[in-house]
Design a protein around this motif. Structure first.
Motif, PDB file in Angstrom:
ATOM      1  N   TYR A 158       1.365  -5.973  12.214  1.00 19.84           N
ATOM      2  CA  TYR A 158       1.623  -6.387  10.845  1.00 19.84           C
ATOM      3  C   TYR A 158       2.115  -5.226   9.991  1.00 19.84           C
ATOM      4  N   ASN A 263      -2.078 -15.329   1.347  1.00 21.91           N
ATOM      5  CA  ASN A 263      -1.469 -14.022   1.113  1.00 21.91           C
ATOM      6  C   ASN A 263      -1.171 -13.962  -0.386  1.00 21.91           C
ATOM      7  N   LYS A 483      -0.198 -14.205   8.321  1.00 21.69           N
ATOM      8  CA  LYS A 483       0.464 -12.917   8.527  1.00 21.69           C
ATOM      9  C   LYS A 483       1.537 -12.987   9.612  1.00 21.69           C
ATOM     10  N   PRO A 489       3.390  -8.865   5.469  1.00 18.62           N
ATOM     11  CA  PRO A 489       2.206  -9.374   4.754  1.00 18.62           C
ATOM     12  C   PRO A 489       1.472  -8.248   4.031  1.00 18.62           C
ATOM     13  N   MET A 491      -1.398  -5.794   3.214  1.00 17.57           N
ATOM     14  CA  MET A 491      -2.365  -5.137   4.085  1.00 17.57           C
ATOM     15  C   MET A 491      -3.190  -4.129   3.279  1.00 17.57           C
TER      16      MET A 491
END
Length: 506
Positions: A158, A263, A483, A489, A491
């Protein structure tokens, strides 16, 4: 210096050696006349030919080296572009003794190379490109992970999506499908005479949904602005202005928690349709799913994790209150008593805030006992008016909103309703929301007097809906985390120890 690792330093030196040979390791004006896929499709006939080669053909393919094996005076490599893998073969004879010797030392896995040659079939029967010329297009400084099959660490994937995409072809496939989903949705609404529009991303008032906003500051105006939580109130202003069918595929921002389905930055389509109602929206939504499945060549029954989702029409419809008892198992006789509902929730091992209103308690019951059971597409209709501040009241029951939410695989996918177009009623509901906000509800709706004033000019009977593109993509690609369908995405920031650990894992 960023590239301090000994292997990175070695690659930097190899780049300098290429430069010294007059071979720019970061070339431009590379001509790629054939993709790997086109090469394999175009020359499939060579497999059946007598000579197993066609030296009259000449193509240039460009790709990243994913595998390289030297065999004395020759070498085999696998190069990859956006469309797939292709095996190439080059030798002293084909590219020249001097360059072959240098390439053996300076060209390695991870480099992007340009290869020109003809199709031939190896002894193992694999259609390949026999190189007559090979050039480095881009020298890779950072080595790829050793495992050819790709990265396994989700966190690293990710954070470094570019590396994830290099190593995992399926990831690129997922995002191509996502792009097609967005394209087909846009085409679906355009075919039905909806107009695509763009509305502001920074709002003076956080409105259009019950959510906590991100706050920024506009220096020139000297005022705070809110990243939009929804475009709803602006889109409905356009309907007031005379557009009868509008949609926006938009980015929204909500300053809330993150999990498998949330998200803080996400994509939705919202659309508004004058002279139609929420039953029309449900029918349109079923039709949209039908079109998407056909365009993506997917069956009506799709796997999703350990579930199977049946998209056969019509989708199930059930009233909110009925769902509490029939699906959630909540005794119907307690549903008019706040004290009994609170006690029921506590007895089931859950806690609930004190003094919640009846509508909020219904919402708690639904979230706890109903939502996760809604596997096949299900429209939950006729929501409590208290938790639907922008929806029109039912003419037969003023406590009910003419609203639905679509649930699939145990989560909300879409929300739609007949729009409230009575400015006086809207003002009163905003006032109640403001009271809730002043009492500590961070997600309560703000008062938007300009929107109420716009309604004063007359909003025609209108139905509107929002649908989450990220969650929809999850469903149609069998991805269990949001994600996995968002390129970059949100983080949690890494500390120094985390960064070193991730470098070690690479």
């Amino acid at each position: 210096m960023i590239f301090q690792d000994q292997y990175q330093q070695q690659r930097i030196e190899k780049g300098k050696a290429l430069q010294a040979l007059g071979r720019n390791p970061y070339r431009h004006n590379i001509i790629k006349d054939t993709s790997t896929k086109e090469f394999l499709e175009c020359y499939e006939y060579v497999i059946e030919s007598e000579l197993k080669r066609d030296e009259n053909k000449n193509n240039t393919v460009v790709g990243r080296i994913k595998f390289l094996r030297h065999m004395g005076k020759a070498a085999f490599a696998k190069i990859e572009d956006e469309h797939g893998l292709l095996q190439i073969y080059f030798s002293r004879e084909s590219i020249g003794d001097d360059w072959f010797d240098e390439a053996k030392k300076l060209v390695e896995v991870g480099d992007i190379i340009s290869v020109t040659g003809f199709p031939f079939v190896t002894k193992t029967g694999e259609l390949s490109l026999h190189a007559k010329a090979l050039e480095v297009a881009t020298k890779s400084i950072v080595p790829l992970p050793e495992k050819f099959h790709g990265l396994q660490d989700k966190e690293l994937r990710y954070r470094k999506r570019y590396l994830d995409m290099i190593m995992n072809a399926d990831v690129r496939k997922t995002f191509k499908i996502r792009s097609k989903i967005v394209s087909e949705i846009r085409h679906f609404f355009e075919e039905r005479d909806f107009l695509e529009v763009e509305t502001p991303m920074m709002h003076p008032i956080a409105g259009g949904a019950n959510a906590k906003p991100f706050v920024t500051h506009h220096n020139a105006l000297g005022v705070d602005r809110y990243l939009r939580i929804a475009p709803e109130l602006y889109l409905k202003r356009l309907v007031v202005g005379g557009f009868e069918a509008v949609f926006e595929i938009n980015r929204n921002f909500r300053n809330e928690g993150m999990d498998q389905t949330h998200n803080p930055e996400f994509t939705m389509i919202e659309f508004y349709w004058a002279y139609h109602n929420y039953h029309d929206l449900m029918h349109l939504t079923e039709e949209m799913f039908d079109v998407l499945l056909k365009k993506l060549k997917l069956p009506r029954k799709l796997p999703y994790g350990e579930m199977e989702i049946d998209f056969s029409k019509p989708f199930r419809k059930i009233a909110f209150r009925a769902a509490l008892s029939e699906i959630g198992g909540v005794p119907d006789e307690i549903l008019d008593d706040r004290t009994q509902i609170t006690q029921y929730i506590n007895n089931k091992g859950f806690s609930v805030e004190a003094n919640l209103s009846l509508g909020k308690l219904y919402e708690e019951l639904f979230d706890l006992f109903v939502e996760e059971k809604l596997i096949n597409p299900t429209f939950i209709i006729d929501y409590p008016i208290e938790i639907s501040p922008l929806a029109r009241r039912s003419e037969t029951n003023p406590n009910i909103a003419e609203r639905f939410e679509l649930f699939i695989a145990g989560r909300e996918i879409a929300n739609g309703f007949n729009e409230l177009n009575d400015p006086l009623d809207q003002y009163e509901r905003f006032a109640k929301q403001l009271q809730a906000k002043n009492a500590g509800d961070d997600e309560a709706h703000e008062m938007d007097e300009d929107y109420v004033y716009a309604l004063g000019y007359g909003l025609p009977p209108t139905a509107g809906q929002g649908l989450g593109i990220d969650r929809l993509t999850m469903l149609l690609t069998n991805e269990l985390s949001i994600k996995d369908v968002i390129l970059f995405p949100a983080m949690k920031p890494l500390n120094d120890n985390d960064e070193q650990t991730q470098k070690d894992e690479e």
